[in-house]
Scaffold this motif. Structure first.
Motif, mmCIF file in Angstrom:
data_model
loop_
_atom_site.group_PDB
_atom_site.id
_atom_site.type_symbol
_atom_site.label_atom_id
_atom_site.label_comp_id
_atom_site.label_asym_id
_atom_site.label_seq_id
_atom_site.Cartn_x
_atom_site.Cartn_y
_atom_site.Cartn_z
ATOM 1 N N PRO A 5 -27.999 45.798 107.796
ATOM 2 C CA PRO A 5 -26.747 45.125 108.149
ATOM 3 C C PRO A 5 -25.582 45.722 107.368
ATOM 4 O O PRO A 5 -25.769 46.222 106.270
ATOM 5 C CB PRO A 5 -26.990 43.672 107.738
ATOM 6 C CG PRO A 5 -28.244 43.646 106.959
ATOM 7 C CD PRO A 5 -28.955 44.929 107.133
ATOM 8 N N GLU A 6 -24.403 45.603 107.984
ATOM 9 C CA GLU A 6 -23.185 46.098 107.344
ATOM 10 C C GLU A 6 -22.856 45.209 106.145
ATOM 11 O O GLU A 6 -23.167 44.024 106.167
ATOM 12 C CB GLU A 6 -22.109 45.933 108.409
ATOM 13 C CG GLU A 6 -20.815 46.613 108.219
ATOM 14 C CD GLU A 6 -19.854 46.130 109.316
ATOM 15 O OE1 GLU A 6 -18.799 45.635 108.958
ATOM 16 O OE2 GLU A 6 -20.206 46.253 110.515
ATOM 17 N N LYS A 7 -22.212 45.768 105.115
ATOM 18 C CA LYS A 7 -21.789 44.952 103.963
ATOM 19 C C LYS A 7 -20.423 44.336 104.263
ATOM 20 O O LYS A 7 -19.521 45.037 104.741
ATOM 21 C CB LYS A 7 -21.663 45.836 102.717
ATOM 22 C CG LYS A 7 -22.991 46.109 102.066
ATOM 23 C CD LYS A 7 -23.291 45.009 101.080
ATOM 24 C CE LYS A 7 -24.644 45.222 100.433
ATOM 25 N NZ LYS A 7 -25.127 44.027 99.752
ATOM 26 N N LEU A 8 -20.276 43.061 103.991
ATOM 27 C CA LEU A 8 -18.971 42.422 104.194
ATOM 28 C C LEU A 8 -18.010 42.935 103.129
ATOM 29 O O LEU A 8 -18.351 42.990 101.943
ATOM 30 C CB LEU A 8 -19.109 40.900 104.065
ATOM 31 C CG LEU A 8 -17.808 40.109 104.215
ATOM 32 C CD1 LEU A 8 -17.379 40.052 105.677
ATOM 33 C CD2 LEU A 8 -17.951 38.700 103.678
ATOM 34 N N ASP A 9 -16.813 43.329 103.550
ATOM 35 C CA ASP A 9 -15.815 43.830 102.611
ATOM 36 C C ASP A 9 -15.219 42.640 101.851
ATOM 37 O O ASP A 9 -14.599 41.767 102.447
ATOM 38 C CB ASP A 9 -14.730 44.571 103.398
ATOM 39 C CG ASP A 9 -13.635 45.097 102.490
ATOM 40 O OD1 ASP A 9 -13.823 45.046 101.257
ATOM 41 O OD2 ASP A 9 -12.609 45.566 103.017
ATOM 42 N N LEU A 10 -15.457 42.632 100.543
ATOM 43 C CA LEU A 10 -15.020 41.474 99.758
ATOM 44 C C LEU A 10 -13.618 41.632 99.188
ATOM 45 O O LEU A 10 -13.196 40.846 98.348
ATOM 46 C CB LEU A 10 -16.012 41.219 98.623
ATOM 47 C CG LEU A 10 -17.345 40.607 99.083
ATOM 48 C CD1 LEU A 10 -18.334 40.540 97.954
ATOM 49 C CD2 LEU A 10 -17.125 39.220 99.671
ATOM 50 N N THR A 11 -12.901 42.647 99.622
ATOM 51 C CA THR A 11 -11.534 42.808 99.114
ATOM 52 C C THR A 11 -10.552 42.233 100.124
ATOM 53 O O THR A 11 -10.902 41.974 101.279
ATOM 54 C CB THR A 11 -11.192 44.292 98.888
ATOM 55 O OG1 THR A 11 -11.418 44.977 100.118
ATOM 56 C CG2 THR A 11 -12.041 44.899 97.798
ATOM 57 N N SER A 12 -9.303 42.047 99.669
ATOM 58 C CA SER A 12 -8.271 41.557 100.578
ATOM 59 C C SER A 12 -7.905 42.685 101.545
ATOM 60 O O SER A 12 -8.386 43.808 101.410
ATOM 61 C CB SER A 12 -7.049 41.109 99.785
ATOM 62 O OG SER A 12 -6.573 42.166 98.996
ATOM 63 N N LEU A 13 -7.024 42.357 102.490
ATOM 64 C CA LEU A 13 -6.661 43.325 103.533
ATOM 65 C C LEU A 13 -6.160 44.633 102.923
ATOM 66 O O LEU A 13 -5.412 44.628 101.949
ATOM 67 C CB LEU A 13 -5.551 42.712 104.390
ATOM 68 C CG LEU A 13 -5.260 43.397 105.696
ATOM 69 C CD1 LEU A 13 -6.356 43.086 106.706
ATOM 70 C CD2 LEU A 13 -3.924 42.926 106.238
ATOM 71 N N ASP A 14 -6.584 45.754 103.512
ATOM 72 C CA ASP A 14 -6.122 47.064 103.044
ATOM 73 C C ASP A 14 -4.743 47.316 103.668
ATOM 74 O O ASP A 14 -4.623 47.656 104.842
ATOM 75 C CB ASP A 14 -7.139 48.126 103.494
ATOM 76 C CG ASP A 14 -6.784 49.501 102.966
ATOM 77 O OD1 ASP A 14 -5.615 49.709 102.585
ATOM 78 O OD2 ASP A 14 -7.678 50.355 102.945
ATOM 79 N N ILE A 15 -3.706 47.090 102.842
ATOM 80 C CA ILE A 15 -2.340 47.141 103.364
ATOM 81 C C ILE A 15 -1.985 48.540 103.867
ATOM 82 O O ILE A 15 -1.411 48.700 104.943
ATOM 83 C CB ILE A 15 -1.334 46.723 102.257
ATOM 84 C CG1 ILE A 15 -1.668 45.306 101.769
ATOM 85 C CG2 ILE A 15 0.101 46.834 102.733
ATOM 86 C CD1 ILE A 15 -1.417 44.215 102.751
ATOM 87 N N ALA A 16 -2.363 49.582 103.093
ATOM 88 C CA ALA A 16 -2.010 50.948 103.499
ATOM 89 C C ALA A 16 -2.685 51.289 104.834
ATOM 90 O O ALA A 16 -2.073 51.899 105.711
ATOM 91 C CB ALA A 16 -2.421 51.935 102.422
ATOM 92 N N ALA A 17 -3.936 50.841 104.990
ATOM 93 C CA ALA A 17 -4.641 51.124 106.245
ATOM 94 C C ALA A 17 -3.926 50.438 107.407
ATOM 95 O O ALA A 17 -3.814 51.002 108.502
ATOM 96 C CB ALA A 17 -6.086 50.644 106.152
ATOM 97 N N GLY A 18 -3.428 49.253 107.143
ATOM 98 C CA GLY A 18 -2.688 48.507 108.171
ATOM 99 C C GLY A 18 -1.436 49.271 108.597
ATOM 100 O O GLY A 18 -1.106 49.351 109.779
ATOM 101 N N GLN A 19 -0.728 49.822 107.606
ATOM 102 C CA GLN A 19 0.497 50.568 107.901
ATOM 103 C C GLN A 19 0.157 51.828 108.712
ATOM 104 O O GLN A 19 0.850 52.187 109.649
ATOM 105 C CB GLN A 19 1.229 50.979 106.602
ATOM 106 C CG GLN A 19 1.634 49.815 105.716
ATOM 107 C CD GLN A 19 2.734 48.980 106.348
ATOM 108 O OE1 GLN A 19 2.489 48.260 107.324
ATOM 109 N NE2 GLN A 19 3.933 49.058 105.819
ATOM 110 N N ARG A 20 -0.959 52.504 108.322
ATOM 111 C CA ARG A 20 -1.359 53.720 109.045
ATOM 112 C C ARG A 20 -1.712 53.380 110.491
ATOM 113 O O ARG A 20 -1.409 54.111 111.411
ATOM 114 C CB ARG A 20 -2.561 54.388 108.349
ATOM 115 C CG ARG A 20 -2.174 55.151 107.085
ATOM 116 C CD ARG A 20 -3.288 56.103 106.693
ATOM 117 N NE ARG A 20 -4.539 55.420 106.412
ATOM 118 C CZ ARG A 20 -4.865 54.907 105.226
ATOM 119 N NH1 ARG A 20 -4.040 54.995 104.211
ATOM 120 N NH2 ARG A 20 -6.027 54.301 105.048
ATOM 121 N N GLU A 21 -2.333 52.207 110.661
ATOM 122 C CA GLU A 21 -2.732 51.792 112.005
ATOM 123 C C GLU A 21 -1.487 51.582 112.881
ATOM 124 O O GLU A 21 -1.461 51.963 114.051
ATOM 125 C CB GLU A 21 -3.584 50.516 111.921
ATOM 126 C CG GLU A 21 -4.045 49.930 113.241
ATOM 127 C CD GLU A 21 -4.770 50.934 114.146
ATOM 128 O OE1 GLU A 21 -5.339 51.906 113.637
ATOM 129 O OE2 GLU A 21 -4.716 50.727 115.392
#
Ligand SMILES: C[S@@+](CC[C@H](N)C(=O)[O-])C[C@H]1O[C@@H](n2cnc3c(N)ncnc32)[C@H](O)[C@@H]1O
Length: 679
Positions: A5-21
């Motif tokens: 199974p995939e590991k749940l990401d326990l960090t908050s939202l990746d802001i930079a990734a959001g901006q890139r998206e």
């Protein structure tokens, strides 16, 4: 799905990734195969508009680039529910978060992205007397923990920001910028932010907001009268402060304010009305750009009644006078209404919508009879409801005299909420203070039957008092008292208005307020069954803390002993002393569910087993969470049979059995579960 199974990401939202998206959606051609941004291609796409010069207009200050790293550093913290300090925890939809607002805003990113309708904040004004929270982008949770005395402070000093400090303004801006950035993400597309501020930082705040929200999103800099006498010893006594208003986008829908009933100057058989000239008085509009709104309207002078009003029509008959939309100098403007709207409105009854009145020069003006008892909010607010001392009086009326310096008057915050929100919206205040925003939301709901929800964030800033050790304690106590008052329906009974000698309205306080201590309520010891929403007011308290899960800290162990030690640490990687509800909350938060999501505890079928085993059903089965530490193939099948979209289990639940894990992945896949994750 993989074998594991995939590991749940326990960090908050990746802001930079959001901006890139966002960039990828606008310009897919500039994203390379490795997901990086090709700046040369971006420049080519944008063409002429790229500013390649070294000198450009903009704002810079020491620490600005660190602000971006602060924003991007993910939070590994969590919010732990605190039932005993909450009111109606199971049903409440309001939240009071105790902690640093930077971490809290990061943690809210996944579950509340684009969901907040309006934000009101009253940040420290940077007067030189307040403590400005020292963010350190790489260890902001550690800063918080040492601040709250939870870990060894290591000599760290928390002091006020003083004028003698060479970075007085930049420290404040470094504190505000990341918070405003993250707050904007939480706003809905039609969201609005209101920020109280005074002369100390208004200039800097406007520039910060221009950068974060965009100059075009500036709506107003309202002048708010703060006191009547003046507060400085300088030559000009300062009697006002400001309220900056910015929107997230152009698509806003603001409400007007109610006028006093007696504010309508005229009356006819239908009731009160005002007269609004039908000619558009804005010089930006005229025949030159609105030719369809330039046409004659005809007045029948013979129909003039005893009040001087004559009837109007689009058709000319004998004896009628032609009126064109011309200003006093004869310049061609235009009407506010088109022909169709005029044709469709009542012009012939005993109280027609459009009428005409003759001017002194003998010409006729056309008017709309407006019965609207509302008016646009103005850019100067100076009534008693918004004057600062009112805030102190209101806190005193709740029996909390001197508990908090300079609370805002609830009338000010209510007005902002009224302008920018509807009945079911979420209102956020991440500099919660004494909880004025919570009171404003609860009272407005009571007044108009709405169901707005508040989210307040407040640092447990020490007060030096014995009764309320931190400001967060005062916030919670105030909101408990307001709820008590509202539930008892004694809103009017507690305070009485009187006219003082100067004719000013003031609140008269009841001498004794016997408000029982709601914290004395026994914590709910029943098993958690859900967060079914109800109209009974309440709030859930959450406290900022380290994650419930021990995570690799990213540092490569240097010796074989250290490797063994780190592995042992992760055999059971849930921190000692953390309850199932803590874990459940973290999983909800980190999976992008709001904190009031409905959760039901369900029992696995026993099939001869002695002990009852449970799982949690989130949003009526959309996601299932199982925190049991001894999973069986039967339990996995039972979860998969419910056909949820997502399932989360503890990694420890598989007790190291790779076979059970691999089979579980296959079972989930076969039943169409889209995401099967472990923590
Ligand atoms: C000016 S007061 C707000 C007063 C509030 N509007 C009222 O009417 O009571 C600012 C509040 O923000 C809090 N604060 C300052 N830095 C904070 C931070 N980093 N996180 C959360 N709260 C913070 C302070 O403790 C203070 O209570």
């Amino acid at each position: 799905m993989n074998e594991h199974p995939e590991k749940l990401d326990l960090t908050s939202l990746d802001i930079a990734a959001g901006q890139r998206e966002k960039l990828r959606q606008l310009f897919p051609e500039v994203i390379t195969e490795g997901g990086k941004v090709d700046f040369d291609r971006l420049k080519a796409t944008l063409g002429e508009v790229v500013d390649t010069g070294k000198e450009r207009y903009g704002m810079n200050w020491p620490g600005k680039s660190e602000c971006f790293r602060t924003i991007q550093a993910p939070s590994r913290a969590t919010l732990r529910p605190c039932r005993e300090e909450s009111v109606n925890f199971d049903t409440a939809e309001n939240l009071i978060i105790e902690g640093d607002n930077l971490e809290a805003l990061k943690l809210l990113q996944k579950g509340y992205l684009g969901k907040v309708k309006m934000i009101y904040i009253d940040p420290p004004y940077n007067t030189g007397n307040e403590f400005i929270y020292p963010d350190n982008y790489s260890e902001s949770l550690d800063t918080y923990l040492s601040y709250t005395g939870q870990v060894d402070a290591g000599g760290r000093k928390f002091s006020t920001n003083t004028e003698t400090d060479g970075r007085f303004h930049s420290k404040w801006m470094n504190m505000m910028y990341p918070r405003l950035f993250l707050a904007r993400n939480l706003l809905r597309e039609d969201g609005v932010i209101f920020i109280s501020i005074d002369d100390h930082e208004v200039d800097n705040l406007r520039k910060l907001c221009n950068e974060v929200f965009g100059e075009d999103q500036f709506l107003a800099q309202v002048i708010v009268q703060s006191n009547k006498r003046g507060q400085t010893y300088k030559e000009i006594a300062k009697t006002h402060e400001y309220l900056l208003i910015y929107t997230k986008t152009e698509s806003i829908d603001l409400h007007e304010l109610e006028k006093d009933a007696d504010a309508l100057p005229f009356a006819d058989s239908k009731g009160g009305f005002d007269l609004w000239e039908l000619r558009n008085r804005n010089p930006k509009f005229g025949r030159f750009n609105r030719p369809n709104l330039f046409f004659p309207i005809y007045v029948d002078p013979k129909s003039t009644d005893e009040c001087g009003y004559a009837r109007v029509s689009l058709k000319q008959t004998v004896g009628m006078v032609e009126v064109l939309p011309l200003n006093s100098e004869g310049v061609e403007s235009c009407w506010r209404w088109g022909k169709e709207k005029i044709q469709g409105s009542d012009l012939t009854s005993s109280s027609p919508v459009l009428i005409s009145r003759q001017r002194r020069d003998g010409k006729w003006n056309i008017y709309e009879k407006s019965r609207k008892a509302t008016t646009k909010a103005k850019s100067i607010w100076s009534d008693n409801e918004v004057i600062s001392e009112q805030g102190t009086i209101e806190l005193g009326a709740l029996g909390l005299t001197e508990a908090f310096d300079h609370p805002k008057p609830k009338g000010l915050v209510k007005r902002c909420i009224h302008i920018a929100s509807k009945e079911n919206d979420i209102v956020l205040d991440f500099f919660g203070g004494s909880g004025t925003t919570a009171q404003a939301v609860l009272e407005l709901n009571k007044e108009d039957g709405g169901n707005r929800k508040f989210i307040l964030v407040q640092l447990p800033e020490p007060t030096g008092r014995e009764d309320y050790k931190t400001i967060a304690d005062i916030t919670k106590e105030r909101v408990r008292r307001v709820i008590q008052k509202i539930s008892r329906g004694e809103e009017e009974g507690l305070t009485r208005r009187r006219e003082d000698a100067k004719g000013e309205k003031q609140l008269e306080l009841d001498a004794e307020l016997l408000i029982p201590d709601l914290t004395a309520q026994k914590p709910d010891s029943k098993p958690l069954r859900g967060f079914a929403p109800s109209r009974e007011p309440g709030f859930k308290v959450f406290k900022l803390d380290t994650s419930n899960f021990k995570t690799w800290d990213g540092v490569r162990p240097e010796s074989p002993e250290a490797v063994v030690q780190q592995l042992e640490l992760h055999v059971d990687h849930v921190l000692a002393g953390r309850a199932q509800e803590d874990i459940l909350t973290e999983l909800l938060l980190k999976s992008g569910f709001p904190l009031c999501t409905q959760v039901e505890r369900m029992e696995f079928s026993r099939e001869g087993a002695k002990d009852a085993k449970f799982y949690y059903s989130v949003e009526e089965g959309a996601m299932l969470i199982c925190l049991e530490k001894d999973l069986t193939a039967q339990m996995v099948k039972e979860l998969a049979d419910k056909k949820p979209s997502r399932v989360i289990c503890l990694d420890a639940g598989f007790q190291g059995s790779d076979q059970l894990k691999t089979n579980a992945v296959q079972t989930m896949k076969a039943r169409g579960v889209l995401k099967f994750q472990t923590v």
